[in-house]
Design a protein around this motif. Structure first.
Motif, PDB file in Angstrom:
ATOM      1  N   ALA A 214      88.892 124.316  47.320  1.00  0.00           N
ATOM      2  CA  ALA A 214      88.145 125.427  45.993  1.00  0.00           C
ATOM      3  C   ALA A 214      87.029 125.539  45.938  1.00  0.00           C
ATOM      4  O   ALA A 214      85.916 124.824  46.526  1.00  0.00           O
ATOM      5  CB  ALA A 214      88.651 124.428  44.563  1.00  0.00           C
ATOM      6  N   THR A 215      86.354 126.988  46.753  1.00  0.00           N
ATOM      7  CA  THR A 215      85.329 127.559  46.004  1.00  0.00           C
ATOM      8  C   THR A 215      84.474 128.045  44.765  1.00  0.00           C
ATOM      9  O   THR A 215      85.280 127.873  43.517  1.00  0.00           O
ATOM     10  CB  THR A 215      84.880 128.324  46.842  1.00  0.00           C
ATOM     11  OG1 THR A 215      85.666 130.199  45.984  1.00  0.00           O
ATOM     12  CG2 THR A 215      85.756 128.483  48.622  1.00  0.00           C
ATOM     13  N   VAL A 216      83.346 127.903  44.918  1.00  0.00           N
ATOM     14  CA  VAL A 216      82.396 127.771  43.730  1.00  0.00           C
ATOM     15  C   VAL A 216      82.530 129.560  42.910  1.00  0.00           C
ATOM     16  O   VAL A 216      82.456 129.729  44.306  1.00  0.00           O
ATOM     17  CB  VAL A 216      81.366 127.258  43.969  1.00  0.00           C
ATOM     18  CG1 VAL A 216      80.229 127.918  42.915  1.00  0.00           C
ATOM     19  CG2 VAL A 216      81.467 125.876  43.759  1.00  0.00           C
ATOM     20  N   THR A 217      82.893 129.993  41.983  1.00  0.00           N
ATOM     21  CA  THR A 217      82.963 131.390  41.587  1.00  0.00           C
ATOM     22  C   THR A 217      81.753 131.639  41.483  1.00  0.00           C
ATOM     23  O   THR A 217      80.619 131.177  40.731  1.00  0.00           O
ATOM     24  CB  THR A 217      83.272 131.710  40.101  1.00  0.00           C
ATOM     25  OG1 THR A 217      84.731 130.812  40.065  1.00  0.00           O
ATOM     26  CG2 THR A 217      83.165 132.244  39.649  1.00  0.00           C
ATOM     27  N   GLY A 218      80.798 133.161  42.283  1.00  0.00           N
ATOM     28  CA  GLY A 218      79.900 133.524  42.432  1.00  0.00           C
ATOM     29  C   GLY A 218      79.452 133.205  44.027  1.00  0.00           C
ATOM     30  O   GLY A 218      79.966 132.746  44.687  1.00  0.00           O
ATOM     31  N   VAL A 219      78.080 133.419  43.841  1.00  0.00           N
ATOM     32  CA  VAL A 219      77.097 133.542  45.700  1.00  0.00           C
ATOM     33  C   VAL A 219      76.653 132.731  45.354  1.00  0.00           C
ATOM     34  O   VAL A 219      75.998 132.457  44.086  1.00  0.00           O
ATOM     35  CB  VAL A 219      77.311 134.468  45.587  1.00  0.00           C
ATOM     36  CG1 VAL A 219      75.987 134.494  47.379  1.00  0.00           C
ATOM     37  CG2 VAL A 219      78.034 136.083  45.916  1.00  0.00           C
TER      38      VAL A 219
ATOM     39  N   ARG B 221      78.654 132.230  52.470  1.00  0.00           N
ATOM     40  CA  ARG B 221      77.737 131.218  51.702  1.00  0.00           C
ATOM     41  C   ARG B 221      78.046 130.358  50.251  1.00  0.00           C
ATOM     42  O   ARG B 221      78.209 128.965  49.759  1.00  0.00           O
ATOM     43  CB  ARG B 221      76.154 132.021  50.852  1.00  0.00           C
ATOM     44  CG  ARG B 221      76.125 132.228  51.895  1.00  0.00           C
ATOM     45  CD  ARG B 221      74.482 132.522  51.171  1.00  0.00           C
ATOM     46  NE  ARG B 221      73.586 133.255  52.915  1.00  0.00           N
ATOM     47  CZ  ARG B 221      72.554 133.924  52.543  1.00  0.00           C
ATOM     48  NH1 ARG B 221      71.726 133.962  51.348  1.00  0.00           N
ATOM     49  NH2 ARG B 221      71.661 134.652  53.641  1.00  0.00           N
ATOM     50  N   THR B 222      80.227 131.110  50.333  1.00  0.00           N
ATOM     51  CA  THR B 222      80.749 130.979  49.526  1.00  0.00           C
ATOM     52  C   THR B 222      81.384 129.830  49.509  1.00  0.00           C
ATOM     53  O   THR B 222      82.242 128.181  48.988  1.00  0.00           O
ATOM     54  CB  THR B 222      81.047 131.171  48.262  1.00  0.00           C
ATOM     55  OG1 THR B 222      81.938 132.191  49.102  1.00  0.00           O
ATOM     56  CG2 THR B 222      80.531 132.077  47.712  1.00  0.00           C
ATOM     57  N   SER B 223      81.666 128.705  51.256  1.00  0.00           N
ATOM     58  CA  SER B 223      82.436 127.937  51.468  1.00  0.00           C
ATOM     59  C   SER B 223      81.455 126.760  52.253  1.00  0.00           C
ATOM     60  O   SER B 223      80.746 126.737  52.555  1.00  0.00           O
ATOM     61  CB  SER B 223      82.886 129.228  52.912  1.00  0.00           C
ATOM     62  OG  SER B 223      82.235 129.107  53.617  1.00  0.00           O
ATOM     63  N   ARG B 224      82.471 125.731  52.372  1.00  0.00           N
ATOM     64  CA  ARG B 224      81.112 124.524  52.877  1.00  0.00           C
ATOM     65  C   ARG B 224      81.230 124.696  55.149  1.00  0.00           C
ATOM     66  O   ARG B 224      81.491 124.165  55.811  1.00  0.00           O
ATOM     67  CB  ARG B 224      82.185 123.768  52.390  1.00  0.00           C
ATOM     68  CG  ARG B 224      82.897 123.149  51.028  1.00  0.00           C
ATOM     69  CD  ARG B 224      83.060 122.276  51.042  1.00  0.00           C
ATOM     70  NE  ARG B 224      84.511 121.939  51.575  1.00  0.00           N
ATOM     71  CZ  ARG B 224      85.523 120.485  51.565  1.00  0.00           C
ATOM     72  NH1 ARG B 224      84.913 119.424  50.669  1.00  0.00           N
ATOM     73  NH2 ARG B 224      86.384 120.503  52.039  1.00  0.00           N
TER      74      ARG B 224
ATOM     75  N   SER C  41      80.836 139.532  54.677  1.00  0.00           N
ATOM     76  CA  SER C  41      81.208 138.380  55.086  1.00  0.00           C
ATOM     77  C   SER C  41      79.950 137.156  54.553  1.00  0.00           C
ATOM     78  O   SER C  41      80.580 136.179  54.729  1.00  0.00           O
ATOM     79  CB  SER C  41      80.889 139.017  56.452  1.00  0.00           C
ATOM     80  OG  SER C  41      82.080 139.911  56.714  1.00  0.00           O
ATOM     81  N   LEU C  42      78.736 137.644  54.856  1.00  0.00           N
ATOM     82  CA  LEU C  42      77.571 136.644  55.118  1.00  0.00           C
ATOM     83  C   LEU C  42      77.959 135.746  53.165  1.00  0.00           C
ATOM     84  O   LEU C  42      77.576 134.516  53.156  1.00  0.00           O
ATOM     85  CB  LEU C  42      76.270 137.141  54.789  1.00  0.00           C
ATOM     86  CG  LEU C  42      76.351 137.499  56.669  1.00  0.00           C
ATOM     87  CD1 LEU C  42      74.448 137.964  56.702  1.00  0.00           C
ATOM     88  CD2 LEU C  42      76.099 136.324  56.732  1.00  0.00           C
TER      89      LEU C  42
END
Length: 530
Positions: free
Chosen positions: A300-305, A332-335, A327-328
């Motif tokens: 699960a990713t965090v909502t937003g940037v 940045r929302t991934s691990r 793409s960047l």
């Protein structure tokens, strides 16, 4: 009129299933049981023979990579003599933490959608469903751990003297107990993390029990591999191994009790979400869908940037730079930082711990990091495939968009594979500059293969399977699942060859460039059709 409770509903459902089975004739039930038993025995025999054969092949490979073998190269002086016990302990810990992370992604405690509709609303069911789910998960984890440990035993048994293995009976039993305890411990930590909240925070506040399980399993697996090579069935188990295995049983039992207690604190939202995610995973496995399987296992990713400035950077001035910025943003929302640390750390552990077979360790590092590279930098591509990207409204040609999509996966994989090749070349005492170049070229091709795999078309599920002597084979699903996989070992063959034979770098570089060009062409063609 008194309403039926959960227990009465369960009794009714079991009775209905029994009555349905009872309608079949006795001869049909006998044929089904006989066929199921026969198929199970055959499959188990094939699996055992296959694992033993794989163990023998791995034993021959290790012997060839050891001093005096044809695949041996003298490791650099700074690497040292190696520490295989420590390396095995670290690798086992990484696998265990990965299993915990996977279980946390799935829930692990949840209620299936049909039970959430028919059973969950019943009086008293809210307290029984979590217990039922976590008890089933604990049994599955214990069985999976024992099967995993038994597979390791068969591999070592097939390797034989090449692995220095000759386990007496008590050691085999202790290992199975330890592996089952590892599975129970992973479920316990995952349930505790699920109770702690939906935020995916690392469960380091109570790491002692899990790491004790991992360390104890490694000690029991590796203890006595030399001295116990001549062990017999009447050998009395050493007190130390019995103590370790017994302690692991106690800790696993505590985790079992704690998991059942912690599961009572879950609310309905968490249970339904975990059940839906588990059902998504089972459907993806049934359909052999690579995209659905990746989506079901994705964290699960965090909502937003996170970490982006409040305004758009100044270099974003056209449609191409907008696609690159998107793409960047998705990256940045991934691990991706954690994945990079795992890749480089795993490479260092393999090269320093197994220095006596440095070439094989370098090959293993290249293969693992290369396979992980298929999903590196593809977070935006997943959004694009799901239709969440708005770039279709930009004035940009499909070819230009495809080239922008290739930038991030190719650059990240080129950098990571170049670093892995550099570490392998320095450890093996070969020309590191050539290996860095080959690693960068192979990484670029793997990034393109990742785009080709992510944006590839879904398999046609209406296509009938092909009949074979082993039964129907879903060819369309298998082709879709294996899309792009063959390119990874083909691209990594170039740095792997130069790691062993440094003088072969011109031919290896030419082959790597040709394969990378092919992968890029396939990726652009697939992206344009998407």
């Amino acid at each position: 009129m008194k309403s039926a409770g959960p227990a009465e509903i369960e009794v009714f459902l079991r009775g209905a299933r029994a009555r349905t089975r009872g309608r079949a004739r006795g001869a049909d039930r006998f044929v089904d049981a006989y066929t199921g038993l026969f198929v199970t025995v055959v499959l188990v025999a094939w699996a055992v023979a296959g694992v033993l054969g794989l163990g023998a092949w791995l034993g021959d490979l290790v012997a060839a990579g050891s001093p005096g073998g044809m695949l041996h190269r003298q490791a650099a002086a700074w690497v040292g003599a190696g520490a295989p016990v420590l390396g095995a302990a670290v690798l086992l810990g990484v696998v265990w933490v990965g299993a915990v992370d996977l279980l946390r992604g799935l829930g692990p405690v949840g209620v299936s959608p049909e039970r959430a509709v028919w059973v969950w609303p019943l009086p008293g069911a809210g307290a029984q469903e979590p217990i039922r789910s976590v008890r089933r998960m604990l049994w599955v984890a214990a069985a999976a751990g024992a099967v995993f440990g038994g597979t390791g035993l068969l591999l070592l048994g097939g390797a034989g003297s090449a692995a220095g293995w000759g386990a007496p009976w008590w050691q085999a039993v202790a290992q199975l107990v330890c592996w089952a305890g590892l599975g129970v411990g992973a479920v316990g930590v995952a349930v505790w993390a699920q109770i702690a909240g939906e935020a995916r925070t690392p469960p380091w506040s109570r790491p002692w029990a899990g790491w004790f399980l991992a360390l104890g399993a490694v000690l029991v697996v590796l203890a006595g591999t030399r001295d116990g090579a001549t062990g017999r069935w009447d050998v009395v188990p050493p007190l130390g191994s019995v103590t370790v295995a017994g302690s692991l049983v106690v800790v696993a039992g505590l985790f079992w009790v704690w998991a059942l207690r912690w599961a009572r604190g879950l609310n309905g939202v968490q249970l339904r979400a975990a059940g839906a995610r588990t059902r998504h995973l089972s459907n993806a496995v049934s359909l052999l869908s690579a995209q659905d399987l990746t989506a079901a296992l994705a964290p699960a990713t965090v909502t937003g940037v996170r970490g982006l400035p409040g305004s758009t950077p100044g270099w974003v001035a056209g449609p191409r730079t907008v696609v690159l910025f998107a793409s960047l943003t998705a990256l940045r929302t991934s691990r991706w930082r954690a994945g990079l640390a795992v890749d480089l750390g795993l490479t260092v552990v393999l090269l320093t711990s197994f220095a006596h077979t440095v070439v094989l360790a370098g090959w293993a590092a290249l293969l693992v990091v290369g396979c992980r590279g298929l999903s590196r930098g593809t977070a935006y591509l997943a959004d694009l495939r799901a239709g969440a990207a708005a770039e279709r409204n930009l004035p940009i040609t499909p070819t230009a968009a495809a080239l922008m999509h290739l930038v991030l996966p190719c650059v990240l994989n080129a950098a990571v594979l170049a670093a892995v090749a550099l570490l392998g070349g320095v450890s093996a005492g070969t020309s590191w500059a050539v290996l860095v170049l080959l690693g960068a070229v192979a990484g670029t091709g793997i990034g393109a293969a990742g785009l080709y795999r992510t944006l590839g078309p879904e398999p046609d599920h209406t296509q009938p399977p092909i009949d074979t002597p082993l039964g129907p084979v879903p060819v369309a699903q298998l082709i879709g699942y294996s899309r792009g996989l063959i390119l990874v070992p083909a691209l990594l063959a170039a740095p792997a060859t130069v790691l062993l034979h440094p003088t072969a770098w011109p031919a290896a570089l030419a082959a790597a460039l040709a394969l990378t060009g092919t992968a890029v062409a396939l990726a652009i063609s697939t992206d344009r059709k998407h």
